[in-house]
Design a protein around this motif. Structure first.
Motif, PDB file in Angstrom:
ATOM      1  N   ALA A  98     -10.504  70.050 147.604  1.00  0.00           N
ATOM      2  CA  ALA A  98      -9.771  71.438 147.897  1.00  0.00           C
ATOM      3  C   ALA A  98     -10.320  72.416 146.746  1.00  0.00           C
ATOM      4  O   ALA A  98     -10.480  73.515 147.108  1.00  0.00           O
ATOM      5  N   ALA A 102     -12.528  75.486 147.296  1.00  0.00           N
ATOM      6  CA  ALA A 102     -12.194  76.785 147.034  1.00  0.00           C
ATOM      7  C   ALA A 102     -13.115  77.576 146.125  1.00  0.00           C
ATOM      8  O   ALA A 102     -13.284  78.916 146.477  1.00  0.00           O
ATOM      9  N   PRO A 105     -17.333  78.185 148.620  1.00  0.00           N
ATOM     10  CA  PRO A 105     -17.053  78.129 150.146  1.00  0.00           C
ATOM     11  C   PRO A 105     -17.712  77.312 150.991  1.00  0.00           C
ATOM     12  O   PRO A 105     -17.696  76.935 152.050  1.00  0.00           O
ATOM     13  N   ALA A 150     -10.833  83.337 140.813  1.00  0.00           N
ATOM     14  CA  ALA A 150     -11.187  82.157 141.709  1.00  0.00           C
ATOM     15  C   ALA A 150     -10.558  80.833 141.241  1.00  0.00           C
ATOM     16  O   ALA A 150     -10.335  79.919 141.987  1.00  0.00           O
ATOM     17  N   ALA A 153      -7.124  80.738 142.124  1.00  0.00           N
ATOM     18  CA  ALA A 153      -6.987  80.527 143.699  1.00  0.00           C
ATOM     19  C   ALA A 153      -7.138  79.001 144.000  1.00  0.00           C
ATOM     20  O   ALA A 153      -6.739  78.251 144.793  1.00  0.00           O
ATOM     21  N   ALA A 154      -8.275  78.678 143.239  1.00  0.00           N
ATOM     22  CA  ALA A 154      -8.737  77.128 143.500  1.00  0.00           C
ATOM     23  C   ALA A 154      -7.685  76.295 143.201  1.00  0.00           C
ATOM     24  O   ALA A 154      -7.341  75.098 143.793  1.00  0.00           O
ATOM     25  N   CYS A 157      -4.852  76.347 145.732  1.00  0.00           N
ATOM     26  CA  CYS A 157      -5.297  75.522 146.924  1.00  0.00           C
ATOM     27  C   CYS A 157      -5.246  74.159 146.760  1.00  0.00           C
ATOM     28  O   CYS A 157      -4.884  73.282 147.750  1.00  0.00           O
TER      29      CYS A 157
END
Length: 242
Positions: A98, A102, A105, A150, A153-154, A157
């Protein structure tokens, strides 16, 4: 392409994916075997800003030191699992895949597992390999606001995919540690890693920063990348296998 060829290609692809998954799970199991901690389950996961073993230990320390209100939307209650060891292996694998998905993409799950295998589970080393193979070194902007956002966020996730009890806590802890990563990496290095009170002290006493500091994370990943096979560093190796 006729139906027979398509069937053989599909079968070969499936076997490759299954083999890659089992290889990754074996490596994850080995990483957990190197960690000398009692409380590994639930929060000790292979992904983070350092190497997989250090990430496991850092996750446990974060869980014990960082106090934060959970996000009810993406928090998971503690639960009794039938086989906690195998469950933890699979959850770490889910989180690692994941994390890369993330960040990139258009990366398929099969390619994500291939890169993780070649990077010895190391999420940022795998990311650097992808960036290099895609010729993105000049455009990625490792320290840019976009890249920092990024990666944050990764990580969130990845924690959610791995069913971390509180992804918000996980990200907050790594955000604090990212600003002292030199010291943290040194303290977590080695085969028999344990909880270090200095790292706990950083988490308890440092103010919560507003953003990640990723310069050291990428620098350390670059150094670890150099230990991989030279064949991987020429570019394009991972883009042609699937």
């Amino acid at each position: 392409m006729d139906a027979a060829v398509m069937a053989r290609t599909s079968s070969s692809f499936s076997r490759t994916c299954i083999r890659s998954r089992w290889e990754l799970l074996a490596k994850i199991k080995s990483c957990y075997g190197r960690v000398k901690l009692r409380a590994v389950f639930d929060e000790g996961l292979c992904f983070g800003l350092l190497d997989p073993v250090s990430n496991i230990v850092a996750g446990v320390i974060i869980a014990g030191a960082v106090r934060i209100d959970p996000d009810p939307i993406i928090s998971f209650p503690r639960q009794t699992r039938p086989d906690p060891i195998e469950d933890m292996n699979q959850r770490s694998l889910n989180g690692l895949v994941a994390f890369l998905a993330a960040l990139f993409p258009y990366l398929t799950q099969a390619k994500a597992m291939w890169y993780l295998n070649k990077a010895e589970l190391d999420p940022l080393v795998a990311a650097r390999l992808i960036i290099q193979h895609r010729g993105m070194e000049q455009s990625f902007g490792f320290s840019s606001d976009t890249a920092v956002a990024a990666v944050e966020a990764a990580l969130r996730c990845a924690a959610a995919a791995a069913q971390h009890p509180c992804p918000k806590q996980f990200v907050a802890g790594w955000k604090i540690l990212s600003h002292s990563l030199d010291e943290v990496a040194t303290l977590l290095s080695g085969t028999c890693v344990t909880v270090d009170p200095f790292i706990t002290d950083i988490l308890l006493n440092k103010p919560q920063p507003s953003i990640f500091s990723l310069d050291k994370s990428w620098d350390f990943a670059s150094c670890r990348l150099l230990n991989l096979s030279p064949d991987l560093l020429g570019g394009g190796g991972g883009e042609t296998i699937f």
